[in-house]
Design a protein around this motif. Structure first.
Motif, PDB file in Angstrom:
ATOM      1  N   THR A 136      -3.270   6.179  -2.697  1.00  0.00           N
ATOM      2  CA  THR A 136      -2.231   7.202  -2.578  1.00  0.00           C
ATOM      3  C   THR A 136      -1.304   7.033  -3.784  1.00  0.00           C
ATOM      4  N   LEU A 137      -0.772   8.137  -4.248  1.00  0.00           N
ATOM      5  CA  LEU A 137       0.135   8.090  -5.389  1.00  0.00           C
ATOM      6  C   LEU A 137       1.556   7.870  -4.896  1.00  0.00           C
ATOM      7  N   ALA A 138       2.241   6.943  -5.519  1.00  0.00           N
ATOM      8  CA  ALA A 138       3.619   6.637  -5.166  1.00  0.00           C
ATOM      9  C   ALA A 138       4.475   6.704  -6.419  1.00  0.00           C
ATOM     10  N   ALA A 139       5.591   7.403  -6.336  1.00  0.00           N
ATOM     11  CA  ALA A 139       6.512   7.522  -7.469  1.00  0.00           C
ATOM     12  C   ALA A 139       7.734   6.647  -7.187  1.00  0.00           C
ATOM     13  N   ARG A 140       7.926   5.659  -8.057  1.00  0.00           N
ATOM     14  CA  ARG A 140       9.067   4.756  -7.931  1.00  0.00           C
ATOM     15  C   ARG A 140       9.681   4.522  -9.302  1.00  0.00           C
ATOM     16  N   VAL A 157       4.752   6.748 -11.798  1.00  0.00           N
ATOM     17  CA  VAL A 157       3.763   7.083 -10.766  1.00  0.00           C
ATOM     18  C   VAL A 157       2.719   5.971 -10.751  1.00  0.00           C
ATOM     19  N   ARG A 158       2.450   5.489  -9.555  1.00  0.00           N
ATOM     20  CA  ARG A 158       1.514   4.372  -9.419  1.00  0.00           C
ATOM     21  C   ARG A 158       0.549   4.649  -8.270  1.00  0.00           C
ATOM     22  N   ALA A 159      -0.709   4.266  -8.471  1.00  0.00           N
ATOM     23  CA  ALA A 159      -1.701   4.375  -7.406  1.00  0.00           C
ATOM     24  C   ALA A 159      -1.606   3.129  -6.540  1.00  0.00           C
ATOM     25  N   GLU A 160      -1.488   3.321  -5.230  1.00  0.00           N
ATOM     26  CA  GLU A 160      -1.396   2.194  -4.310  1.00  0.00           C
ATOM     27  C   GLU A 160      -2.500   2.285  -3.265  1.00  0.00           C
ATOM     28  N   LEU A 161      -3.061   1.151  -2.979  1.00  0.00           N
ATOM     29  CA  LEU A 161      -4.086   1.062  -1.944  1.00  0.00           C
ATOM     30  C   LEU A 161      -3.494   0.453  -0.687  1.00  0.00           C
ATOM     31  N   THR A 162      -4.035   0.867   0.437  1.00  0.00           N
ATOM     32  CA  THR A 162      -3.677   0.248   1.711  1.00  0.00           C
ATOM     33  C   THR A 162      -4.951  -0.287   2.348  1.00  0.00           C
ATOM     34  N   ASP A 163      -4.790  -1.253   3.238  1.00  0.00           N
ATOM     35  CA  ASP A 163      -5.954  -1.808   3.936  1.00  0.00           C
ATOM     36  C   ASP A 163      -6.690  -0.725   4.715  1.00  0.00           C
ATOM     37  N   ALA A 164      -5.932   0.144   5.368  1.00  0.00           N
ATOM     38  CA  ALA A 164      -6.546   1.218   6.162  1.00  0.00           C
ATOM     39  C   ALA A 164      -7.306   2.202   5.265  1.00  0.00           C
ATOM     40  N   GLY A 165      -6.738   2.530   4.107  1.00  0.00           N
ATOM     41  CA  GLY A 165      -7.404   3.451   3.187  1.00  0.00           C
ATOM     42  C   GLY A 165      -8.712   2.879   2.648  1.00  0.00           C
ATOM     43  N   VAL A 166      -8.698   1.606   2.289  1.00  0.00           N
ATOM     44  CA  VAL A 166      -9.913   0.948   1.794  1.00  0.00           C
ATOM     45  C   VAL A 166     -10.967   0.912   2.903  1.00  0.00           C
ATOM     46  N   GLN A 167     -10.539   0.550   4.114  1.00  0.00           N
ATOM     47  CA  GLN A 167     -11.458   0.479   5.258  1.00  0.00           C
ATOM     48  C   GLN A 167     -12.078   1.848   5.542  1.00  0.00           C
ATOM     49  N   ASP A 168     -11.263   2.893   5.558  1.00  0.00           N
ATOM     50  CA  ASP A 168     -11.772   4.238   5.860  1.00  0.00           C
ATOM     51  C   ASP A 168     -12.778   4.707   4.822  1.00  0.00           C
ATOM     52  N   ALA A 218      -8.362   3.007 -10.932  1.00  0.00           N
ATOM     53  CA  ALA A 218      -8.294   3.394 -12.338  1.00  0.00           C
ATOM     54  C   ALA A 218      -6.850   3.625 -12.764  1.00  0.00           C
ATOM     55  N   LEU A 219      -5.999   4.020 -11.828  1.00  0.00           N
ATOM     56  CA  LEU A 219      -4.595   4.283 -12.130  1.00  0.00           C
ATOM     57  C   LEU A 219      -3.756   3.102 -11.664  1.00  0.00           C
ATOM     58  N   ARG A 220      -3.079   2.440 -12.585  1.00  0.00           N
ATOM     59  CA  ARG A 220      -2.252   1.299 -12.197  1.00  0.00           C
ATOM     60  C   ARG A 220      -0.806   1.563 -12.460  1.00  0.00           C
TER      61      ARG A 220
END
Length: 146
Positions: free
Chosen positions: A67-71, A75-86, A144-146
């Motif tokens: 998911t993209l998060a703007a802080r 803008v940074r791509a962030e992974l979650t455990d649930a997203g990786v699992q799904d 790919a997006l860090r």
């Protein structure tokens, strides 16, 4: 003496006929055992390589579940455990096989780590290994997006 057939005798006076047949039978059995072991070892190697490729694919799919998060204006791509699992489960459902995900998650928010497992059964005479041999493979992939 032309045309004469000689037979050999052992020191005890017995004839040695049939000894070659027994020796040949022993070598044939040994050759079959070697072929059996080679076929099973090759099949095990191929099964592990397929599982490695499946783990790589599942980790790559998991890394695409960001998911993209703007802080702070970035803008940074962030992974979650649930997203990786799904994402990894969606890939395994789409592919044939009996592999299952034993672990899927992200240790740092940008890396997907997926572990898949299956059981290998020998192709020839699986009576010797009725429960199969457990195989497991773990792969990681970064977004790919860090």
């Amino acid at each position: 003496m032309a045309g004469e057939i000689r037979t050999t005798s052992s020191p005890s006076g017995e004839r040695d006929e049939g000894s070659v047949l027994l020796l040949t039978l022993g070598y044939v059995l040994l050759a079959l055992a070697v072929i059996f072991v080679c076929v099973c070892a090759t099949d095990l190697y191929v099964a592990q390589k397929r599982l490695d490729a499946l783990a790589d694919s599942a980790a790559l799919a998991g890394a695409d579940g960001f998911t993209l998060a703007a802080r702070d204006g970035k803008v940074r791509a962030e992974l979650t455990d649930a997203g990786v699992q799904d994402q990894a489960e969606a890939l395994l459902v789409a592919l044939p096989g009996e592999a299952s995900i034993t672990a899927a998650g992200t240790p740092d928010g940008v890396t997907a780590r997926v572990t898949v497992a299956t059981e290998w059964h020998p192709p020839l005479v699986s009576v010797f290994v009725p429960d199969g041999v457990p195989l497991e493979s773990t792969a990681t992939s970064r977004t790919a997006l860090r």
